[in-house]
Design a protein around this motif. Structure first.
Motif, mmCIF file in Angstrom:
data_model
loop_
_atom_site.group_PDB
_atom_site.id
_atom_site.type_symbol
_atom_site.label_atom_id
_atom_site.label_comp_id
_atom_site.label_asym_id
_atom_site.label_seq_id
_atom_site.Cartn_x
_atom_site.Cartn_y
_atom_site.Cartn_z
ATOM 1 N N VAL A 60 0.871 -1.185 0.000
ATOM 2 C CA VAL A 60 0.000 0.000 0.000
ATOM 3 C C VAL A 60 0.900 1.225 0.000
ATOM 4 N N SER A 61 1.137 1.763 -1.170
ATOM 5 C CA SER A 61 2.125 2.831 -1.313
ATOM 6 C C SER A 61 1.503 4.162 -1.702
ATOM 7 N N ARG A 62 0.208 4.269 -1.607
ATOM 8 C CA ARG A 62 -0.490 5.538 -1.831
ATOM 9 C C ARG A 62 -1.654 5.612 -0.863
ATOM 10 N N ILE A 63 -1.662 6.631 -0.002
ATOM 11 C CA ILE A 63 -2.658 6.752 1.063
ATOM 12 C C ILE A 63 -3.155 8.183 1.121
ATOM 13 N N VAL A 64 -4.472 8.353 1.205
ATOM 14 C CA VAL A 64 -5.065 9.676 1.414
ATOM 15 C C VAL A 64 -5.697 9.682 2.800
ATOM 16 N N THR A 65 -5.187 10.526 3.685
ATOM 17 C CA THR A 65 -5.743 10.633 5.035
ATOM 18 C C THR A 65 -6.771 11.753 5.038
ATOM 19 N N ILE A 66 -7.945 11.444 5.517
ATOM 20 C CA ILE A 66 -9.120 12.305 5.368
ATOM 21 C C ILE A 66 -9.399 13.038 6.662
ATOM 22 N N LEU B 226 -2.685 17.662 7.100
ATOM 23 C CA LEU B 226 -1.701 18.302 6.235
ATOM 24 C C LEU B 226 -0.292 18.100 6.764
ATOM 25 N N GLU B 227 -0.121 18.232 8.061
ATOM 26 C CA GLU B 227 1.209 18.044 8.652
ATOM 27 C C GLU B 227 1.731 16.632 8.395
ATOM 28 N N LEU B 228 0.847 15.633 8.520
ATOM 29 C CA LEU B 228 1.258 14.261 8.222
ATOM 30 C C LEU B 228 1.645 14.108 6.758
ATOM 31 N N ALA B 229 0.838 14.678 5.877
ATOM 32 C CA ALA B 229 1.095 14.541 4.447
ATOM 33 C C ALA B 229 2.402 15.198 4.037
ATOM 34 N N CYS B 230 2.802 16.222 4.781
ATOM 35 C CA CYS B 230 4.069 16.893 4.485
ATOM 36 C C CYS B 230 5.276 16.053 4.893
ATOM 37 N N GLU B 231 5.057 15.054 5.737
ATOM 38 C CA GLU B 231 6.159 14.273 6.288
ATOM 39 C C GLU B 231 6.470 13.013 5.498
ATOM 40 N N ASP B 232 5.566 12.599 4.595
ATOM 41 C CA ASP B 232 5.708 11.303 3.934
ATOM 42 C C ASP B 232 5.245 11.430 2.490
ATOM 43 N N GLY B 233 6.118 11.103 1.560
ATOM 44 C CA GLY B 233 5.797 11.253 0.148
ATOM 45 C C GLY B 233 4.702 10.341 -0.354
ATOM 46 N N ALA B 234 4.317 9.321 0.423
ATOM 47 C CA ALA B 234 3.239 8.418 0.019
ATOM 48 C C ALA B 234 1.879 8.885 0.512
ATOM 49 N N LEU B 235 1.854 9.988 1.272
ATOM 50 C CA LEU B 235 0.614 10.465 1.875
ATOM 51 C C LEU B 235 0.136 11.761 1.236
ATOM 52 N N TRP B 236 -1.180 11.846 1.087
ATOM 53 C CA TRP B 236 -1.848 13.097 0.752
ATOM 54 C C TRP B 236 -2.995 13.269 1.735
ATOM 55 N N CYS B 237 -3.645 14.429 1.712
ATOM 56 C CA CYS B 237 -4.702 14.671 2.692
ATOM 57 C C CYS B 237 -5.871 15.417 2.057
ATOM 58 N N SER B 238 -6.953 15.488 2.827
ATOM 59 C CA SER B 238 -8.087 16.338 2.486
ATOM 60 C C SER B 238 -8.234 17.398 3.573
ATOM 61 N N ILE C 54 -5.983 25.508 4.061
ATOM 62 C CA ILE C 54 -5.263 24.239 3.958
ATOM 63 C C ILE C 54 -5.374 23.666 2.551
ATOM 64 N N ALA C 55 -6.549 23.841 1.942
ATOM 65 C CA ALA C 55 -6.780 23.291 0.608
ATOM 66 C C ALA C 55 -5.950 23.972 -0.468
ATOM 67 N N SER C 56 -5.323 25.086 -0.135
ATOM 68 C CA SER C 56 -4.465 25.759 -1.108
ATOM 69 C C SER C 56 -3.097 25.106 -1.211
ATOM 70 N N HIS C 57 -2.785 24.191 -0.310
ATOM 71 C CA HIS C 57 -1.481 23.531 -0.311
ATOM 72 C C HIS C 57 -1.518 22.284 -1.203
ATOM 73 N N ARG C 58 -0.396 22.030 -1.834
ATOM 74 C CA ARG C 58 -0.355 20.954 -2.824
ATOM 75 C C ARG C 58 -0.528 19.561 -2.232
ATOM 76 N N ARG C 59 -0.227 19.370 -0.968
ATOM 77 C CA ARG C 59 -0.417 18.047 -0.380
ATOM 78 C C ARG C 59 -1.883 17.774 -0.092
ATOM 79 N N CYS C 60 -2.717 18.785 -0.139
ATOM 80 C CA CYS C 60 -4.159 18.605 0.057
ATOM 81 C C CYS C 60 -4.806 18.416 -1.302
ATOM 82 N N VAL C 61 -5.480 17.284 -1.490
ATOM 83 C CA VAL C 61 -5.979 16.928 -2.827
ATOM 84 C C VAL C 61 -7.490 16.770 -2.883
ATOM 85 N N ALA C 62 -8.206 17.154 -1.807
ATOM 86 C CA ALA C 62 -9.661 17.017 -1.827
ATOM 87 C C ALA C 62 -10.275 17.873 -0.725
ATOM 88 N N ILE C 63 -11.560 18.176 -0.909
ATOM 89 C CA ILE C 63 -12.374 18.824 0.110
ATOM 90 C C ILE C 63 -13.258 17.771 0.762
#
Length: 277
Positions: free
Chosen positions: A31-37, A48-60, A83-92
């Motif tokens: 499991v190498s791609r994870i979106v934390t909601i 967002l802070e988590l997503a900034c720490e790991d290249g396999a993570l993105w967030c909403s 927060i949604a303006s940051h590139r690691r955030c990929v959804a609302i």
């Protein structure tokens, strides 16, 4: 094989003691791609802070219907927008309606849902939607936003009619470990087009068979994929491939894992989002 967990809650306190180990277990499971909601404004920042720490993570970023303030349903939305303006955030989201628990007044939930949909349209981001015992109002918001917002009905256990409305509007559905439960309507999995569904854990909740009774975690999305493959009469490899590609298309991520730094997350979590493709 590589798998994507399109919806989990890694900021939940259930992971506070061993989150790094949970992520390592996920990687070992493929499991190498994870979106934390996110569930509220504070949680959006933590995600967002988590997503900034790991290249396999993105967030909403969003306010769950359980967290809507009945008197001020737009509370927290300015934080969500930022927060949604940051590139690691990929959804609302997670937004939507929950008329089963009714933790917030229904009119406030509906207004919050509509506000999230407008924000998603403005920012050109996809919308992550929770819907429980609220099909009529969910259908109404989907129809109102058709052509403006692309959404996903996450943890989908609704009716075939609601799924048809969502698919007609260009939306996706996502399946959790509930697909492994005895009373799940397997026709939903059989009927969804291959290009329009994702898989998720919704962890730490809804652990799939054979992990029932345990804390759920992203590594267990492999069990969801295996159950979906059995229901659809497809190989596990096919389901893994389809859901990987669908997750990339829905969230605007690069399909090639080796290029993930060139996608929405390029430049690190602190950078603002540029124009979306």
């Amino acid at each position: 094989m590589k798998f994507a967990d399109s919806h989990c809650h890694l900021t939940d306190r259930a992971f506070s003691a061993d989150r790094a180990l949970v992520l390592e277990d996920a990687r070992e499971a493929g499991v190498s791609r994870i979106v934390t909601i996110a569930s509220d404004s504070d949680d959006s920042l933590a995600a967002l802070e988590l997503a900034c720490e790991d290249g396999a993570l993105w967030c909403s970023a969003g306010i769950h219907p359980h967290s809507v303030d009945g008197s001020l349903p737009d509370t927290g939305l300015p934080v969500v927008r930022d927060i949604a303006s940051h590139r690691r955030c990929v959804a609302i989201g997670e937004t939507g309606l929950d008329y089963f628990y009714d933790n917030a007044p229904r009119d406030a939930q509906r207004r919050s849902f509509e506000q999230h949909a407008r924000l998603a349209a403005e920012l050109e981001l996809p919308l992550v939607v929770h819907s429980r015992d609220a099909e009529a109002d969910t259908r109404a918001v989907i129809l109102e936003s058709t052509g403006q917002v692309k959404g996903v009905l996450h943890c989908f256990t609704g009716s075939g009619d609601l799924m048809a409305v969502a698919l007609e509007a260009g939306w996706f559905v996502s399946f959790t470990g509930i697909v492994t439960f005895k009373h799940f309507d397997a026709d939903l999995v059989r009927d969804v087009p291959a290009r329009r569904y994702m898989i998720e854990t919704d962890s730490p909740y809804l652990a799939p068979v054979p992990k029932r009774g345990r804390r759920n975690e992203p590594a267990y999305v492999v069990h969801v994929a295996r159950a979906v493959a059995d229901i659809r009469g497809e190989s596990l490899e096919q389901v893994a491939r389809d859901t990987w590609v669908n997750t990339a298309r829905f969230f605007g991520l690069p399909e090639d894992e080796s290029r993930r730094a060139e996608g929405p997350a390029h430049g690190g979590g602190g950078e603002k989002r540029g124009p979306r493709p």
